[in-house]
Design a protein around this motif. Structure first.
Motif, PDB file in Angstrom:
ATOM      1  N   LEU A 162       0.861  -1.186   0.000  1.00 47.43           N
ATOM      2  CA  LEU A 162       0.000   0.000   0.000  1.00 47.43           C
ATOM      3  C   LEU A 162       0.893   1.231   0.000  1.00 47.43           C
ATOM      4  O   LEU A 162       2.009   1.205   0.546  1.00 47.43           O
ATOM      5  N   GLN A 163       0.429   2.297  -0.590  1.00 50.53           N
ATOM      6  CA  GLN A 163       1.199   3.535  -0.601  1.00 50.53           C
ATOM      7  C   GLN A 163       1.254   4.113   0.813  1.00 50.53           C
ATOM      8  O   GLN A 163       0.302   3.957   1.595  1.00 50.53           O
ATOM      9  N   LEU A 164       2.355   4.787   1.118  1.00 45.39           N
ATOM     10  CA  LEU A 164       2.474   5.405   2.448  1.00 45.39           C
ATOM     11  C   LEU A 164       1.284   6.310   2.725  1.00 45.39           C
ATOM     12  O   LEU A 164       0.759   6.351   3.844  1.00 45.39           O
ATOM     13  N   GLU A 165       0.862   7.020   1.686  1.00 41.72           N
ATOM     14  CA  GLU A 165      -0.260   7.956   1.867  1.00 41.72           C
ATOM     15  C   GLU A 165      -1.525   7.242   2.335  1.00 41.72           C
ATOM     16  O   GLU A 165      -2.408   7.856   2.938  1.00 41.72           O
ATOM     17  N   GLN A 166      -1.628   5.949   2.046  1.00 42.41           N
ATOM     18  CA  GLN A 166      -2.822   5.195   2.424  1.00 42.41           C
ATOM     19  C   GLN A 166      -2.798   4.735   3.888  1.00 42.41           C
ATOM     20  O   GLN A 166      -3.834   4.384   4.428  1.00 42.41           O
ATOM     21  N   VAL A 167      -1.621   4.714   4.471  1.00 39.62           N
ATOM     22  CA  VAL A 167      -1.518   4.087   5.792  1.00 39.62           C
ATOM     23  C   VAL A 167      -0.878   4.976   6.862  1.00 39.62           C
ATOM     24  O   VAL A 167      -0.745   4.549   8.013  1.00 39.62           O
ATOM     25  N   TYR A 173      -5.708   9.556  14.005  1.00 40.98           N
ATOM     26  CA  TYR A 173      -6.208   8.670  12.956  1.00 40.98           C
ATOM     27  C   TYR A 173      -7.122   9.440  12.008  1.00 40.98           C
ATOM     28  O   TYR A 173      -7.995  10.183  12.431  1.00 40.98           O
ATOM     29  N   GLY A 174      -6.910   9.257  10.740  1.00 47.65           N
ATOM     30  CA  GLY A 174      -7.786   9.888   9.757  1.00 47.65           C
ATOM     31  C   GLY A 174      -7.214  11.163   9.184  1.00 47.65           C
ATOM     32  O   GLY A 174      -7.712  11.640   8.163  1.00 47.65           O
ATOM     33  N   ASN A 175      -6.184  11.696   9.814  1.00 46.31           N
ATOM     34  CA  ASN A 175      -5.589  12.936   9.310  1.00 46.31           C
ATOM     35  C   ASN A 175      -4.491  12.571   8.308  1.00 46.31           C
ATOM     36  O   ASN A 175      -3.355  12.290   8.680  1.00 46.31           O
ATOM     37  N   ARG A 176      -4.880  12.558   7.055  1.00 40.75           N
ATOM     38  CA  ARG A 176      -3.950  12.098   6.033  1.00 40.75           C
ATOM     39  C   ARG A 176      -3.232  13.285   5.422  1.00 40.75           C
ATOM     40  O   ARG A 176      -3.695  13.872   4.454  1.00 40.75           O
ATOM     41  N   ALA A 177      -2.116  13.617   6.030  1.00 38.36           N
ATOM     42  CA  ALA A 177      -1.317  14.720   5.500  1.00 38.36           C
ATOM     43  C   ALA A 177      -0.513  14.218   4.309  1.00 38.36           C
ATOM     44  O   ALA A 177      -0.312  13.013   4.152  1.00 38.36           O
ATOM     45  N   SER A 178      -0.064  15.113   3.467  1.00 42.55           N
ATOM     46  CA  SER A 178       0.847  14.710   2.407  1.00 42.55           C
ATOM     47  C   SER A 178       2.178  14.307   3.067  1.00 42.55           C
ATOM     48  O   SER A 178       2.460  14.740   4.200  1.00 42.55           O
ATOM     49  N   LEU A 179       2.944  13.503   2.368  1.00 37.28           N
ATOM     50  CA  LEU A 179       4.205  13.042   2.979  1.00 37.28           C
ATOM     51  C   LEU A 179       5.113  14.226   3.281  1.00 37.28           C
ATOM     52  O   LEU A 179       5.841  14.225   4.272  1.00 37.28           O
ATOM     53  N   GLN A 180       5.036  15.257   2.438  1.00 41.57           N
ATOM     54  CA  GLN A 180       5.868  16.459   2.682  1.00 41.57           C
ATOM     55  C   GLN A 180       5.475  17.128   4.007  1.00 41.57           C
ATOM     56  O   GLN A 180       6.272  17.820   4.610  1.00 41.57           O
ATOM     57  N   GLY A 181       4.223  16.916   4.410  1.00 41.11           N
ATOM     58  CA  GLY A 181       3.743  17.570   5.632  1.00 41.11           C
ATOM     59  C   GLY A 181       4.168  16.843   6.914  1.00 41.11           C
ATOM     60  O   GLY A 181       3.873  17.325   8.008  1.00 41.11           O
TER      61      GLY A 181
END
Ligand code: FMN
Length: 182
Positions: A162-167, A173-181
């Protein structure tokens, strides 16, 4: 092998050559396994090294007929003495920490095997009571995984993750920041 390569190149191997695993390599694998962390440093693991053809076959049958287990020249069954964990941590040790400790040790077995040019597979689908009977485990010793090990006769299939962004979540929980964030 570089650690990052080892992680990237590990994959479950389910087909083995007849070539035996050298004793020295087997000892290196077991020596790596016991470097695993464990709750309270209680080291609840117990390893059953299986080379007997009949026992390997019985284990394969108990593992819902995953017969590739019997093909491997050596099988390590990682077990945990749940009472060793319970002695300090009670039920949490018995039901939770002991399983984690056995899992860490098993992962080190997989990585050490790969590092030594071997292949291995963690098998968790099996009938506990049958494995316990075959290996004559006492009631407080629980099998965590059946790990056939040998020289690979296949390149393991490569499963994408799974992509890092997915997990990955930021702060809650639920706060899906961009990886840059992060
Ligand atoms: C708890 C657990 C149980 C597993 N049980 C089995 C099993 O019974 N048989 C099997 O062939 N693979 C088993 N696997 C291996 C997974 O199928 C494998 O790790 C997953 O498909 C990802 O593939 P990879 O490890 O090769 O990247 C198990 C893995 C874990 C962590």
């Amino acid at each position: 092998m570089e650690f990052s390569d080892l992680i990237r190149r590990r994959g479950m191997v389910r087909s083995f050559k007849e070539r035996p695993v050298e004793h020295e390599k087997l000892i290196k694998i077991l020596t790596s396994a016991v470097r695993a962390p464990s709750a309270g440093h209680l080291q609840p693991w117990e390893f059953i090294v299986v080379k007997d053809e009949q026992v390997k076959r019985s284990l394969a049958e108990a593992a819902l007929k995953q017969m590739f287990i019997a093909e491997a020249p050596v099988v390590i069954v990682t077990c945990v003495d749940t009472e060793r964990s319970a002695s300090r941590y009670g039920d949490r040790g018995r039901r939770f920490y002991s399983i984690i400790d056995g899992s860490y040790a098993s992962l080190l077995i997989l990585l050490a095997a790969r590092d030594l040019g071997l292949g291995a597979c963690f098998v968790g689908a099996y009938k506990d009571d049958e494995v316990a009977r075959i290996l004559e485990l006492p009631a407080h010793v629980r099998p965590i995984g059946i790990i056939p090990i040998g020289y690979p006769a296949e390149r393991p299939p490569r499963y994408e993750r799974l992509q890092l962004e997915q997990v990955v979540h930021l702060n809650r929980y639920g706060n899906r920041a961009s990886l840059q964030g992060l």
